[in-house]
Scaffold this active site. Sequence first.
Site, short mmCIF file in Angstrom:
data_model
loop_
_atom_site.label_atom_id
_atom_site.label_comp_id
_atom_site.label_asym_id
_atom_site.label_seq_id
_atom_site.Cartn_x
_atom_site.Cartn_y
_atom_site.Cartn_z
N CYS A 47 0.96 -1.12 0.08
CA CYS A 47 0.02 -0.12 -0.11
C CYS A 47 1.06 1.34 0.07
O CYS A 47 1.69 1.20 0.80
CB CYS A 47 -0.92 0.05 1.16
SG CYS A 47 -1.90 1.30 1.34
N CYS A 49 -0.28 4.25 0.21
CA CYS A 49 -1.10 5.71 1.03
C CYS A 49 -0.04 6.20 2.04
O CYS A 49 0.85 5.56 2.50
CB CYS A 49 -2.34 5.51 1.38
SG CYS A 49 -2.34 4.38 3.23
N CYS A 52 -0.87 4.53 6.05
CA CYS A 52 -0.26 3.27 6.63
C CYS A 52 1.12 3.26 6.99
O CYS A 52 1.91 4.05 6.58
CB CYS A 52 -0.42 2.03 5.37
SG CYS A 52 -2.02 1.60 5.04
#
Length: 190
Positions: A47, A49, A52
């Site tokens: 991930c 993003c 996180c």
Amino acid sequence: MVSLHPLLDNGITKGDPSFPGGVLYCQCATDPVAVTLTSNVAHNHACGCSRCWKPAGALFSIVGVVPRAHLSVTANEPKLRVVDPGATIRRHACAACGAHLFGRIEADHPFKGLDFVHVELGAGKGKEGWQEPQFAAFVSSIIEQGFDPASIGGVREKLREVGLETYDCLSPPLMDLIATYTAKKSGALK
């Protein structure tokens, strides 16, 4: 090239589909928070993003989901703090070391009932049994965090080389443009 993530940089280790779960620990040397999972994760992925938890120097986190009923905090729960109480995914992190132990959705949401976890925080024999990463998500989001947009193609190529397909909401070039605009507007990129 910078590190995608330590679990990706040298190739992916296949997990065991019948892995029964295990214990995740924060990174504190003493009195670590422990979270016990009584099943394997699903939808484990890289991930990109900005929310996180990632190991130092990594562009991506590795995060999977487990049914809420299969997760319990089994040691040092008072050390946990919600990083952003207003976020859709309320990430529970150790107040001492900062590691995210799990993220929980409390609002009405398609993923309510699933907790987001970082299985790399597991320890001991069998750590390699967790489901391996299946795909890469929010790849363009690393640009919003200051990654050079001209180098994003190399990141996608490296992700595919280790066996992960990359995903964004629109086509990758359009998402890169949106992320570059957002990064310039926020000051993360000049």
